[in-house]
Design a protein around this motif. Sequence first.
Motif, short mmCIF file in Angstrom:
data_model
loop_
_atom_site.label_atom_id
_atom_site.label_comp_id
_atom_site.label_asym_id
_atom_site.label_seq_id
_atom_site.Cartn_x
_atom_site.Cartn_y
_atom_site.Cartn_z
N GLY A 73 -37.51 20.06 12.84
CA GLY A 73 -38.11 19.50 12.25
C GLY A 73 -37.53 19.98 10.62
N PHE A 74 -38.00 18.80 9.66
CA PHE A 74 -37.05 19.33 8.29
C PHE A 74 -38.73 19.43 6.91
N PRO A 75 -39.64 20.41 6.75
CA PRO A 75 -38.60 21.48 6.48
C PRO A 75 -39.89 22.42 7.59
N SER A 76 -38.73 22.95 8.68
CA SER A 76 -39.21 23.84 9.90
C SER A 76 -41.05 24.84 9.58
N THR A 77 -41.74 25.32 11.04
CA THR A 77 -42.42 25.57 9.62
C THR A 77 -41.98 27.15 9.86
N ASP A 78 -42.07 27.57 8.73
CA ASP A 78 -42.08 28.68 7.77
C ASP A 78 -40.81 29.50 7.57
N TYR A 79 -40.28 27.73 6.93
CA TYR A 79 -38.85 27.35 6.88
C TYR A 79 -37.75 28.52 8.37
N ALA A 80 -38.35 28.76 9.36
CA ALA A 80 -37.92 29.87 10.39
C ALA A 80 -36.46 28.87 11.15
N GLY A 81 -36.53 27.47 10.95
CA GLY A 81 -35.28 27.08 10.89
C GLY A 81 -33.96 26.64 9.63
N HIS A 82 -34.46 27.22 8.75
CA HIS A 82 -34.25 26.39 7.90
C HIS A 82 -32.41 26.83 7.19
N THR A 83 -32.05 25.82 7.20
CA THR A 83 -30.15 26.83 6.72
C THR A 83 -29.53 26.35 5.08
N ILE A 84 -28.96 26.85 4.91
CA ILE A 84 -28.58 26.20 3.77
C ILE A 84 -27.84 25.68 3.54
N VAL A 85 -27.11 24.82 4.17
CA VAL A 85 -26.64 23.34 4.19
C VAL A 85 -28.45 22.23 4.30
N ALA A 86 -29.51 22.51 5.08
CA ALA A 86 -31.15 22.16 5.06
C ALA A 86 -31.52 22.09 3.55
N HIS A 87 -31.08 23.07 2.75
CA HIS A 87 -31.91 23.32 1.60
C HIS A 87 -31.10 22.37 0.46
N LEU A 88 -29.49 22.14 1.31
CA LEU A 88 -28.61 21.95 0.00
C LEU A 88 -29.01 20.30 0.16
N ILE A 89 -29.19 20.17 1.34
CA ILE A 89 -30.09 18.13 1.70
C ILE A 89 -31.40 18.12 0.97
N ASP A 90 -32.39 19.30 1.00
CA ASP A 90 -33.30 18.79 0.49
C ASP A 90 -33.24 18.51 -0.70
N TYR A 91 -32.77 19.66 -1.49
CA TYR A 91 -32.89 19.43 -3.03
C TYR A 91 -31.72 18.28 -3.05
N GLY A 92 -30.21 17.94 -2.80
CA GLY A 92 -30.33 16.51 -3.49
C GLY A 92 -30.14 15.09 -2.78
N ASN A 93 -31.10 15.24 -1.53
CA ASN A 93 -31.91 14.14 -1.04
C ASN A 93 -33.74 13.73 -1.27
N VAL A 94 -33.33 15.12 -1.11
CA VAL A 94 -35.80 15.08 -1.42
C VAL A 94 -35.76 14.97 -2.91
N ARG A 95 -35.52 16.20 -3.95
CA ARG A 95 -35.42 16.08 -4.77
C ARG A 95 -34.55 15.30 -6.28
N PHE A 96 -34.04 15.11 -5.33
CA PHE A 96 -32.94 14.65 -6.36
C PHE A 96 -32.07 15.68 -7.36
N GLU A 97 -31.96 17.00 -7.87
CA GLU A 97 -31.39 17.44 -8.04
C GLU A 97 -30.21 17.92 -8.07
N MET A 98 -28.90 16.40 -8.78
CA MET A 98 -28.06 16.78 -7.20
C MET A 98 -27.08 18.60 -7.82
N GLY A 99 -27.20 18.47 -9.31
CA GLY A 99 -26.49 20.34 -9.85
C GLY A 99 -27.30 20.76 -9.09
N THR A 100 -28.12 21.76 -8.62
CA THR A 100 -28.62 22.93 -7.28
C THR A 100 -27.74 22.51 -6.24
N ALA A 101 -27.78 20.95 -6.07
CA ALA A 101 -27.42 21.03 -4.51
C ALA A 101 -25.90 21.45 -4.40
N SER A 102 -25.24 21.06 -5.72
CA SER A 102 -23.51 21.22 -5.42
C SER A 102 -23.19 22.44 -5.57
#
Lengths: 286, 317
Positions: free
Chosen positions: B262-291
């Motif tokens: 799931g996304f996000p996973s419980t307690d972020y236990a399965g959260h990886t760097i690219v998952a975090h990138l997707i969070d910024y880019g595709n969910v929050r639309f903060e492309m600067g931080t995603a980049s």
Amino acid sequence: MRVGLWNKKPARSFGGDLAIFIFLFAGALFSVLPLIYAVSNAFKPLNELFLFPPVFFARNPTLDNFFDLFVLMSNSWVPFSRYVMNTLVISIGGTAGHVIVASLAAYALAKHKFPGSNFFFGIVVLSLMFAREVTNIPNYLIVSRFGLVDTYWAIILPAWAMSLGLFLMKQFIEAMIPDALLEAARIEGASEWKIFWRIVMPNCKPGWLTLIILSFQGLWAETGGQFIYSEQLKTLPYALNQIIAGGIARAGVGAAVGVIMMIVPIIVFVVNQSNVIDTMGTSGIK
Amino acid sequence: MRTAAEKPLSSAPQSRPEGRLGRLWGEIKANKISYLFIAPYGLLFTLFTVIPVFVAIALSFTNYNMIQPPKFVGWANYLRLFLSDDVFLIAVKNTFVFAIITGPLSYFASFLYAWFINELRPKIRAVFTLMLYAPSISGALFMIWTVMFSGDAYGYVNGFLLYWGIIKEPVQWLTDPKYMMGVVIIVVLWMSLGTSFLAFIAGLQGIDSSLYEAGAVDGIRNRWQELFYITLPQMRGYLMFGAIMSITGSFTAAAQIIPLVGFPSTDYAGHTIVAHLIDYGNVRFEMGTASAIAVILFLTMVGVQRWVQRFLNKLGT
């Protein structure tokens, strides 16, 4: 001479053969069992999908899931064959171009020494390590600047220049084409173009057959994402995803979709891989 | 007097010795054909990869929400990630744990299985190759693992363990932070015999069989000696290729992890760097931080790759 499973080779012990076979067998079981589960789900009636304890094989195998899928397909907005054709055009066009364009460049990088060759190859390798997710926007801007949005080319052209093919083909050409062979051809006056098609490509057949498998399989799963908007240009994975998105009642249909999507890459794999293995017996150059 | 020591690199016309630049131009002209060979690839690659990567690097120093034009903010995105984003640090930790386990394991498994398969006769070899390779082209079918590890009693694993009385109540395999990463690693290893595996198989096919015959004459007594003295040195290019594939695959994993936990996973236990990138880019639309995340990940992988290359260079020398 030993008969049976093994390729005859010097310096082999029976114990080693046995250990290897056990390893292979365990690995193959681990790989295949979940897939058999998944495939058998596609043949289960709905009431068997959620049984306790779960069953491995369908008790009353049925093709209902596939019929449901075909009914859903025939309700689609554009004829379903259209999606199939779109995906075929993208997969075949993208793969063919990628193999040729990447092999041409790989040959020059592997066998010619010229200013900038190492630098260029270095960039290609580094590019593999940059997350694709953030290059989507600049990519879209470039594709749209060339007026390619909503055409097959938006998928096909970038596929031609994927990093994977160049990297892979360079390794194969370096390992499989002896310099002496090229020298001999040059002395006989063959042009580089001719050398590429007559000597390099035939002799690294296992390389490009492998590349075809990898490239085809990636493009076959292409959804078209941000680049394709017209319904009549959408791809098969896109259309099938839309069908699965119907929720739990379609769990069986989802499994059927998975099976159908896997069939073509498996056929491509089997045809190519058997050729990879055949080439060993026939190549007489070394 | 450098020119005197320099041996002529090619048949370049050396008629205009105008120093380094002139010589370079001569070389480029002499290698015209090589440039023609890389031209189609180079052009498309520059267009669809190099330029977008540089644009992304530039964007990492901006605030960009995809609607308003990007605004330059200097190192702010980077500082924010390291100083005030706890989840990013969790993602970094998870990614390293995941990569340190799956990277080397998938790499060695790919090579070992390719090597084992190479020992078999062609027909049976094709069968085993297909079986081992099939998971990596399973596409949507890999979702079967969510059914297997489903948290209720209908999950196959829970059903099996409950039936045999090993556990008393269903385990939440995919939502309990204790088990999540373990399950993800199993599934990813299941799919790991992919690109490098096929490259290794084809590479092993290409090794000249007369080398092995000569080795046997020279006193190679078992398959390990053969592996170390003949096979591995011949495979060096492919080993480097496989290493880079394993590094990129294990550090950029997210596509197979998100559908499982799931996304996000419980307690972020399965959260990886690219998952975090997707969070910024595709969910929050903060492309600067995603980049910025992409740049950090890139530099990390380059560092790891340099380190691995040092090991591989020592191989068989």
